[in-house]
Scaffold this active site. Sequence first.
Site, mmCIF file in Angstrom:
data_model
loop_
_atom_site.group_PDB
_atom_site.id
_atom_site.type_symbol
_atom_site.label_atom_id
_atom_site.label_comp_id
_atom_site.label_asym_id
_atom_site.label_seq_id
_atom_site.Cartn_x
_atom_site.Cartn_y
_atom_site.Cartn_z
ATOM 1 N N LYS A 1 0.818 -1.222 0.000
ATOM 2 C CA LYS A 1 0.000 0.000 0.000
ATOM 3 C C LYS A 1 0.845 1.262 0.000
ATOM 4 O O LYS A 1 0.452 2.269 -0.590
ATOM 5 C CB LYS A 1 -0.980 -0.002 1.188
ATOM 6 C CG LYS A 1 -2.099 -1.017 0.989
ATOM 7 C CD LYS A 1 -3.339 -0.701 1.793
ATOM 8 C CE LYS A 1 -4.461 -1.626 1.378
ATOM 9 N NZ LYS A 1 -5.636 -1.537 2.205
ATOM 10 N N LYS B 1 -4.773 -10.053 -5.881
ATOM 11 C CA LYS B 1 -6.040 -10.377 -5.204
ATOM 12 C C LYS B 1 -7.129 -9.368 -5.604
ATOM 13 O O LYS B 1 -6.839 -8.219 -5.943
ATOM 14 C CB LYS B 1 -5.851 -10.429 -3.683
ATOM 15 C CG LYS B 1 -5.806 -9.096 -3.004
ATOM 16 C CD LYS B 1 -6.076 -9.217 -1.514
ATOM 17 C CE LYS B 1 -6.230 -7.823 -0.947
ATOM 18 N NZ LYS B 1 -7.337 -7.597 -0.079
ATOM 19 N N LYS C 1 -11.238 -3.976 -3.123
ATOM 20 C CA LYS C 1 -12.206 -2.873 -3.255
ATOM 21 C C LYS C 1 -11.590 -1.659 -3.911
ATOM 22 O O LYS C 1 -12.264 -0.873 -4.537
ATOM 23 C CB LYS C 1 -12.646 -2.374 -1.876
ATOM 24 C CG LYS C 1 -13.393 -3.278 -1.003
ATOM 25 C CD LYS C 1 -13.812 -2.470 0.241
ATOM 26 C CE LYS C 1 -13.656 -3.237 1.519
ATOM 27 N NZ LYS C 1 -12.359 -3.064 2.165
HETATM 28 N N1 AQP Z 1 -9.628 -11.058 -2.512
HETATM 29 C C1 AQP Z 1 -9.973 -11.505 -1.319
HETATM 30 N N2 AQP Z 1 -10.221 -12.823 -1.125
HETATM 31 C C2 AQP Z 1 -10.580 -13.277 0.114
HETATM 32 N N3 AQP Z 1 -10.699 -12.486 1.193
HETATM 33 C C3 AQP Z 1 -10.449 -11.175 1.025
HETATM 34 N N4 AQP Z 1 -10.483 -10.116 1.858
HETATM 35 C C4 AQP Z 1 -10.157 -8.988 1.198
HETATM 36 N N5 AQP Z 1 -9.912 -9.273 -0.080
HETATM 37 C C5 AQP Z 1 -10.077 -10.616 -0.220
HETATM 38 C C6 AQP Z 1 -10.838 -10.215 3.259
HETATM 39 O O1 AQP Z 1 -11.851 -9.251 3.511
HETATM 40 C C7 AQP Z 1 -11.698 -8.771 4.859
HETATM 41 C C8 AQP Z 1 -11.768 -7.279 4.906
HETATM 42 O O2 AQP Z 1 -10.713 -6.662 4.283
HETATM 43 P P1 AQP Z 1 -10.425 -5.111 4.521
HETATM 44 O O3 AQP Z 1 -11.459 -4.273 3.942
HETATM 45 O O4 AQP Z 1 -10.174 -4.850 5.949
HETATM 46 O O5 AQP Z 1 -9.100 -4.862 3.776
HETATM 47 P P2 AQP Z 1 -8.375 -5.651 2.681
HETATM 48 O O6 AQP Z 1 -7.997 -7.001 3.172
HETATM 49 O O7 AQP Z 1 -7.248 -4.774 2.225
HETATM 50 O O8 AQP Z 1 -9.521 -5.778 1.551
HETATM 51 P P3 AQP Z 1 -9.653 -4.994 0.193
HETATM 52 O O9 AQP Z 1 -10.918 -5.372 -0.459
HETATM 53 O O10 AQP Z 1 -8.403 -5.176 -0.618
HETATM 54 O O11 AQP Z 1 -9.796 -3.506 0.682
HETATM 55 P P4 AQP Z 1 -8.934 -2.235 0.326
HETATM 56 O O12 AQP Z 1 -8.884 -2.202 -1.162
HETATM 57 O O13 AQP Z 1 -9.694 -1.099 0.928
HETATM 58 O O14 AQP Z 1 -7.593 -2.420 0.957
HETATM 59 C C9 AQP Z 1 -10.385 -9.364 5.392
HETATM 60 O O15 AQP Z 1 -10.681 -10.478 6.191
HETATM 61 C C10 AQP Z 1 -9.677 -9.797 4.153
HETATM 62 O O16 AQP Z 1 -8.788 -10.867 4.386
#
Ligand code: AQP
Length: 345
Positions: free
Chosen positions: A121, A204, A207
């Site tokens: 990040k 992966k 969002k």
């Molecule tokens: N691609 C994924 N596959 C499985 N699990 C996932 N998680 C996120 N992406 C995947 C799980 O969702 C939960 C919440 O995640 P978060 O919002 O706290 O942050 P993150 O892991 O960084 O998810 P994003 O979607 O990638 O958000 P942004 O883009 O805002 O950083 C966690 O349990 C994570 O493992």
Amino acid sequence: MTDAAKSKFTPRVFSGIQPTNHLQLGNYLGAVKRFVEMQNSGIETIYCIVDLHAITVWQDPVDLQNATRELAASYIASGLDPKRSILFNQSQVPGHAELGWIFNCVARMGWMNRMTQWKDKAGKDAEKASLGLFAYPSLMAADILLYHATHVPVGEDQKQHVELTRDIAIKFNHDFKVDFFPVTQPVIEGAATRVMSLRDGSKKMSKSDPSDASRINLTDDADTVAQKFRKARTDSEPLPETLEGLKDRPEARNLVNIYAALAEMTPEAVVAEYAGQGFGTFKPALADLAVSKLSPIADEMKRLMADPAEIDRILGDGAARANAIAEPILAQTYDIVGLIRSRRT
Ligand code: AQP
């Protein structure tokens, strides 16, 4: 959950999601769907909308409020019952930030520097990243340990942060010669613990990926879901007879995993059912399955979002219940550390 059963800590589940953009399919399959399953397992469950984590990168204030309410609606529409689980947003319980600061003084810079999410990040311009982004895992440890949570359901990408939570608990207990914080277990289970981008099988699904085509949002309508799966990157081979045949085909394996998680089948069973079929058949079947599972959630989210005051009431109620658990744990932490704290009511 055998380890926790043996420990002095009552099994308790905690997890959270950041209110950034719309919830995507990876969040749903890797996290929210698992949260609902754990709610139904009879253990106390606490689920948080981690808005303090969200602001470690820039968030427009109005968008942040909307995303917070929308995430609450997504949780509830997916089956979380705010009466059975505690559901709230992190900033309403001040103990998260207070314990986070104490853990900033326990955790080491070197530990944070090793976090892959920090490296991803912050990118090449780490000097310009916020201090909050660097300290993110220490606040996450506070989120979990403020409730003496023993189990944390997460996707694969958060495993390293839960391991760091364990390191912080162990160091705190060791430094202060106490057995106060539990050594939490990550719970990473199911066919979709790491859902990959639809555009790039090595990344992966996320969002905040700039490409909307890389993910399925819970708010996408049926046509958009079908179109995104149709355009998902794959190879031209048919599906093999066994999973072994998908070893070097990450995009194909990703779609099989998504199908398996949505249908509650094993990936082996999916491959057996579609062996020899091309993506011309498999992708529409996957799209139909996804729409049948996700559209009732999207409809319910819309209904809930029409009454933001009710969402705020649910979050306020959850915060009061969360605070009642957190307060005595925080008071004891202050005591252990040697900080004088007058009683709060
Ligand atoms: N691609 C994924 N596959 C499985 N699990 C996932 N998680 C996120 N992406 C995947 C799980 O969702 C939960 C919440 O995640 P978060 O919002 O706290 O942050 P993150 O892991 O960084 O998810 P994003 O979607 O990638 O958000 P942004 O883009 O805002 O950083 C966690 O349990 C994570 O493992």
